[in-house]
Design a protein around this motif. Structure first.
Motif, mmCIF file in Angstrom:
data_model
loop_
_atom_site.group_PDB
_atom_site.id
_atom_site.type_symbol
_atom_site.label_atom_id
_atom_site.label_comp_id
_atom_site.label_asym_id
_atom_site.label_seq_id
_atom_site.Cartn_x
_atom_site.Cartn_y
_atom_site.Cartn_z
ATOM 1 N N PRO A 60 0.801 -1.234 0.000
ATOM 2 C CA PRO A 60 0.000 0.000 0.000
ATOM 3 C C PRO A 60 0.837 1.288 0.000
ATOM 4 N N LYS A 61 1.934 1.307 0.733
ATOM 5 C CA LYS A 61 2.764 2.526 0.781
ATOM 6 C C LYS A 61 3.372 2.823 -0.589
ATOM 7 N N LYS A 62 3.783 1.779 -1.285
ATOM 8 C CA LYS A 62 4.343 1.954 -2.629
ATOM 9 C C LYS A 62 3.265 2.486 -3.578
ATOM 10 N N ALA A 63 2.033 1.971 -3.448
ATOM 11 C CA ALA A 63 0.925 2.440 -4.274
ATOM 12 C C ALA A 63 0.635 3.911 -3.983
ATOM 13 N N GLN A 64 0.669 4.278 -2.713
ATOM 14 C CA GLN A 64 0.434 5.671 -2.333
ATOM 15 C C GLN A 64 1.525 6.579 -2.904
ATOM 16 N N LYS A 65 2.770 6.155 -2.808
ATOM 17 C CA LYS A 65 3.871 6.944 -3.380
ATOM 18 C C LYS A 65 3.690 7.113 -4.885
ATOM 19 N N GLY A 66 3.160 6.087 -5.528
ATOM 20 C CA GLY A 66 2.934 6.145 -6.969
ATOM 21 C C GLY A 66 1.954 7.222 -7.354
ATOM 22 N N TYR A 67 0.767 7.276 -6.712
ATOM 23 C CA TYR A 67 -0.193 8.302 -7.107
ATOM 24 C C TYR A 67 0.245 9.685 -6.628
ATOM 25 N N GLU A 68 0.995 9.773 -5.510
ATOM 26 C CA GLU A 68 1.534 11.067 -5.072
ATOM 27 C C GLU A 68 2.545 11.592 -6.096
ATOM 28 N N GLN A 69 3.316 10.677 -6.676
ATOM 29 C CA GLN A 69 4.295 11.047 -7.709
ATOM 30 C C GLN A 69 3.570 11.614 -8.938
ATOM 31 N N VAL A 70 2.407 11.074 -9.251
ATOM 32 C CA VAL A 70 1.640 11.577 -10.386
ATOM 33 C C VAL A 70 1.212 13.025 -10.113
ATOM 34 N N PHE A 71 0.760 13.303 -8.897
ATOM 35 C CA PHE A 71 0.356 14.675 -8.567
ATOM 36 C C PHE A 71 1.550 15.625 -8.592
#
Length: 195
Positions: A51-62
């Motif tokens: 989950p943390k990696k997934a969160q970092k992924g969408y934060e990177q998109v923003f």
């Protein structure tokens, strides 16, 4: 627009700036095993093994505006796992304000499986090569041991023959000594009388 989203065979999802799912297509429902109603307004990152990696992924998109081939593993409610590569970008309104993230996941489970299988095959080939080398070494060692055993058997045979000759000669030597003893005693008596 809904028919366009549903036309995709890959899981598609839109995510709010707070990381909540705002919409999904049928492929997302299938890959998670969860209905659209139960996916919407939940945390996007909850449906991944990391989950943390997934969160970092969408934060990177923003932060950057997009991500490409971002590796994640989706977990189905029954425990099945699907390896995916996410491509995502921000989507905006007419005035250029960021509304959220549009993400598409490409299933790479079979590709990953093929890659893992190729790596396993390479490892097995390496192990087989090592075993063949070891078998050759053992074959050479066995030949050397057989040669040494053969040489020892020859030497033992030679010693056995030598021992047999010694045993055969002992009675002859004893006979000569026995025959010589009376001669020796006789000579001693002769010389004793001569004095």
């Amino acid at each position: 627009a809904r028919s366009l989203i549903e036309a995709s065979l890959d899981p598609l999802v839109t995510i709010s700036s707070s990381g909540k799912i705002t919409d999904v297509n049928e492929a997302s429902i299938i890959v998670t095993g969860i209905s659209r109603e139960n996916l919407i307004d939940t945390d996007f990152s909850n449906y991944f093994t990391e989950p943390k990696k997934a969160q970092k992924g969408y934060e990177q998109v923003f932060e950057k505006g997009f991500v490409s081939d971002y590796p994640l593993t989706i977990k189905h409610k029954n425990g099945n796992l699907t390896d995916v590569l996410y491509n995502a970008s921000v989507y905006k309104d007419n005035k250029g304000n960021v509304l959220g993230v549009f993400a598409a996941a490409r299933d790479v489970t079979e590709q990953q499986w093929a890659k893992d299988l190729r790596i396993a095959n390479e490892e097995l080939a390496f192990q087989n090569d090592e075993k063949e080398k070891r078998a050759i070494e053992l074959g050479i060692a066995n030949e050397e041991l057989a040669f040494q055993n053969n040489e020892k058997e020859k030497r033992a045979t030679e010693l056995g023959i030598a021992n047999c000759h010694v045993l055969d000669e002992q009675p002859i030597l004893a006979t000569i000594l026995r025959a010589g003893l009376p001669l020796h005693n006789g000579m001693l008596q002769f010389f004793d009388k001569a004095d």
